[in-house]
Design a protein around this motif. Structure first.
Motif, mmCIF file in Angstrom:
data_model
loop_
_atom_site.group_PDB
_atom_site.id
_atom_site.type_symbol
_atom_site.label_atom_id
_atom_site.label_comp_id
_atom_site.label_asym_id
_atom_site.label_seq_id
_atom_site.Cartn_x
_atom_site.Cartn_y
_atom_site.Cartn_z
ATOM 1 N N LEU A 173 0.830 -1.207 0.000
ATOM 2 C CA LEU A 173 0.000 0.000 0.000
ATOM 3 C C LEU A 173 0.864 1.256 0.000
ATOM 4 C CD1 LEU A 173 -2.901 1.163 0.280
ATOM 5 C CD2 LEU A 173 -2.566 1.067 2.736
ATOM 6 N N VAL A 174 1.953 1.242 0.731
ATOM 7 C CA VAL A 174 2.826 2.406 0.807
ATOM 8 C C VAL A 174 3.716 2.517 -0.425
ATOM 9 C CG1 VAL A 174 4.737 3.431 2.103
ATOM 10 C CG2 VAL A 174 2.797 2.449 3.313
ATOM 11 N N LYS A 175 4.283 1.399 -0.885
ATOM 12 C CA LYS A 175 5.261 1.426 -1.969
ATOM 13 C C LYS A 175 4.684 1.160 -3.346
ATOM 14 C CE LYS A 175 9.144 -0.470 -1.673
ATOM 15 N NZ LYS A 175 10.284 -1.357 -1.541
ATOM 16 N N GLY A 176 3.390 0.899 -3.438
ATOM 17 C CA GLY A 176 2.799 0.502 -4.711
ATOM 18 C C GLY A 176 3.247 1.361 -5.882
ATOM 19 N N PRO A 177 3.634 0.753 -6.984
ATOM 20 C CA PRO A 177 4.146 1.560 -8.095
ATOM 21 C C PRO A 177 3.078 2.413 -8.768
ATOM 22 C CG PRO A 177 4.041 -0.742 -8.711
ATOM 23 C CD PRO A 177 3.696 -0.664 -7.257
ATOM 24 N N SER A 178 1.838 2.034 -8.668
ATOM 25 C CA SER A 178 0.786 2.821 -9.312
ATOM 26 C C SER A 178 -0.436 2.888 -8.394
ATOM 27 C CB SER A 178 0.402 2.206 -10.661
ATOM 28 O OG SER A 178 -0.199 0.951 -10.477
ATOM 29 N N LEU A 179 -1.335 3.801 -8.730
ATOM 30 C CA LEU A 179 -2.530 3.978 -7.909
ATOM 31 C C LEU A 179 -3.453 2.757 -7.932
ATOM 32 C CD1 LEU A 179 -3.932 5.953 -6.052
ATOM 33 C CD2 LEU A 179 -5.042 6.946 -8.036
ATOM 34 N N PRO A 180 -3.671 2.093 -9.080
ATOM 35 C CA PRO A 180 -4.487 0.866 -9.032
ATOM 36 C C PRO A 180 -3.890 -0.228 -8.142
ATOM 37 C CG PRO A 180 -4.355 1.660 -11.269
ATOM 38 C CD PRO A 180 -3.419 2.502 -10.464
ATOM 39 N N ASP A 181 -2.559 -0.322 -8.105
ATOM 40 C CA ASP A 181 -1.932 -1.286 -7.201
ATOM 41 C C ASP A 181 -2.223 -0.945 -5.749
ATOM 42 O OD1 ASP A 181 -0.777 -2.846 -9.181
ATOM 43 O OD2 ASP A 181 1.044 -1.629 -9.244
ATOM 44 N N ARG A 182 -2.231 0.320 -5.443
ATOM 45 C CA ARG A 182 -2.526 0.746 -4.073
ATOM 46 C C ARG A 182 -3.976 0.478 -3.711
ATOM 47 N NH1 ARG A 182 1.219 5.707 -5.028
ATOM 48 N NH2 ARG A 182 3.081 4.953 -3.964
ATOM 49 N N VAL A 183 -4.873 0.618 -4.667
ATOM 50 C CA VAL A 183 -6.290 0.327 -4.407
ATOM 51 C C VAL A 183 -6.474 -1.161 -4.111
ATOM 52 C CG1 VAL A 183 -8.587 0.273 -5.447
ATOM 53 C CG2 VAL A 183 -7.151 2.283 -5.727
ATOM 54 N N VAL A 184 -5.810 -2.012 -4.871
ATOM 55 C CA VAL A 184 -5.899 -3.456 -4.625
ATOM 56 C C VAL A 184 -5.279 -3.804 -3.272
ATOM 57 C CG1 VAL A 184 -5.098 -5.712 -5.445
ATOM 58 C CG2 VAL A 184 -5.989 -4.054 -7.064
ATOM 59 N N ALA A 185 -4.166 -3.164 -2.929
ATOM 60 C CA ALA A 185 -3.540 -3.407 -1.627
ATOM 61 C C ALA A 185 -4.443 -2.947 -0.489
ATOM 62 C CB ALA A 185 -2.191 -2.702 -1.561
ATOM 63 N N LEU A 186 -5.145 -1.839 -0.684
ATOM 64 C CA LEU A 186 -6.083 -1.371 0.338
ATOM 65 C C LEU A 186 -7.231 -2.358 0.520
ATOM 66 C CD1 LEU A 186 -6.768 0.961 2.264
ATOM 67 C CD2 LEU A 186 -8.102 1.948 0.400
ATOM 68 N N GLU A 187 -7.712 -2.919 -0.567
ATOM 69 C CA GLU A 187 -8.771 -3.936 -0.471
ATOM 70 C C GLU A 187 -8.262 -5.183 0.252
ATOM 71 O OE1 GLU A 187 -12.348 -5.892 -0.825
ATOM 72 O OE2 GLU A 187 -11.913 -3.778 -1.196
ATOM 73 N N LEU A 188 -7.039 -5.595 -0.056
ATOM 74 C CA LEU A 188 -6.453 -6.741 0.637
ATOM 75 C C LEU A 188 -6.262 -6.446 2.114
ATOM 76 C CD1 LEU A 188 -5.165 -9.558 0.559
ATOM 77 C CD2 LEU A 188 -3.007 -8.435 -0.018
ATOM 78 N N PHE A 189 -5.817 -5.238 2.433
ATOM 79 C CA PHE A 189 -5.628 -4.819 3.822
ATOM 80 C C PHE A 189 -6.941 -4.901 4.590
ATOM 81 C CE2 PHE A 189 -4.970 -1.685 7.193
ATOM 82 C CZ PHE A 189 -3.702 -2.030 7.641
ATOM 83 N N SER A 190 -8.003 -4.393 3.994
ATOM 84 C CA SER A 190 -9.298 -4.423 4.683
ATOM 85 C C SER A 190 -9.844 -5.846 4.786
ATOM 86 C CB SER A 190 -10.292 -3.506 3.984
ATOM 87 O OG SER A 190 -10.502 -3.933 2.665
ATOM 88 N N THR A 191 -9.617 -6.663 3.772
ATOM 89 C CA THR A 191 -10.073 -8.051 3.829
ATOM 90 C C THR A 191 -9.348 -8.818 4.927
ATOM 91 O OG1 THR A 191 -10.556 -8.021 1.466
ATOM 92 C CG2 THR A 191 -10.334 -10.171 2.492
ATOM 93 N N LEU A 192 -8.056 -8.602 5.039
ATOM 94 C CA LEU A 192 -7.304 -9.264 6.107
ATOM 95 C C LEU A 192 -7.739 -8.761 7.486
ATOM 96 C CD1 LEU A 192 -3.784 -9.319 4.470
ATOM 97 C CD2 LEU A 192 -5.168 -11.303 5.083
ATOM 98 N N SER A 193 -8.055 -7.491 7.594
ATOM 99 C CA SER A 193 -8.544 -6.954 8.869
ATOM 100 C C SER A 193 -9.869 -7.607 9.258
ATOM 101 C CB SER A 193 -8.723 -5.447 8.782
ATOM 102 O OG SER A 193 -7.508 -4.817 8.518
#
Length: 89
Positions: A23-43
């Motif tokens: 989420l912090v290092k993602g090379p692009s904004l869509p990658d960060r959106v997917v990482a945010l979804e994964l973060f919330s799913t894991l939470s």
């Protein structure tokens, strides 16, 4: 049973840390959106496992509300990107 729960929590915590790095290092904004979804799913998963471990049913309500909010946030980010929001890729 407790050992399985603790192993599950440990693995999900490591995955949560790796998702945060993406989420912090993602090379692009869509990658960060997917990482945010994964973060919330894991939470949501960690809250669910905690509900099983402690036998507190209200944790499941929190988990459901958090999952719905994460879904709506992902839809909002996706619509923003679809309409030509700022991209850095």
């Amino acid at each position: 049973m407790k050992i399985v729960i603790f192993i599950t929590l440990a693995v999900m915590t490591v995955a949560l840390c790796l998702a945060f790095v993406r989420l912090v290092k993602g090379p692009s904004l869509p990658d960060r959106v997917v990482a945010l979804e994964l973060f919330s799913t894991l939470s949501v998963g960690i809250i669910g496992v905690s509900a099983i471990m402690t036998d507190v049913a209200s944790f499941l309500d929190v988990s459901i509300v958090m999952a719905l909010m994460a879904f709506l946030a992902t839809i909002g980010f996706s619509r923003f990107l679809e309409r030509g929001g700022p991209r850095d890729d």
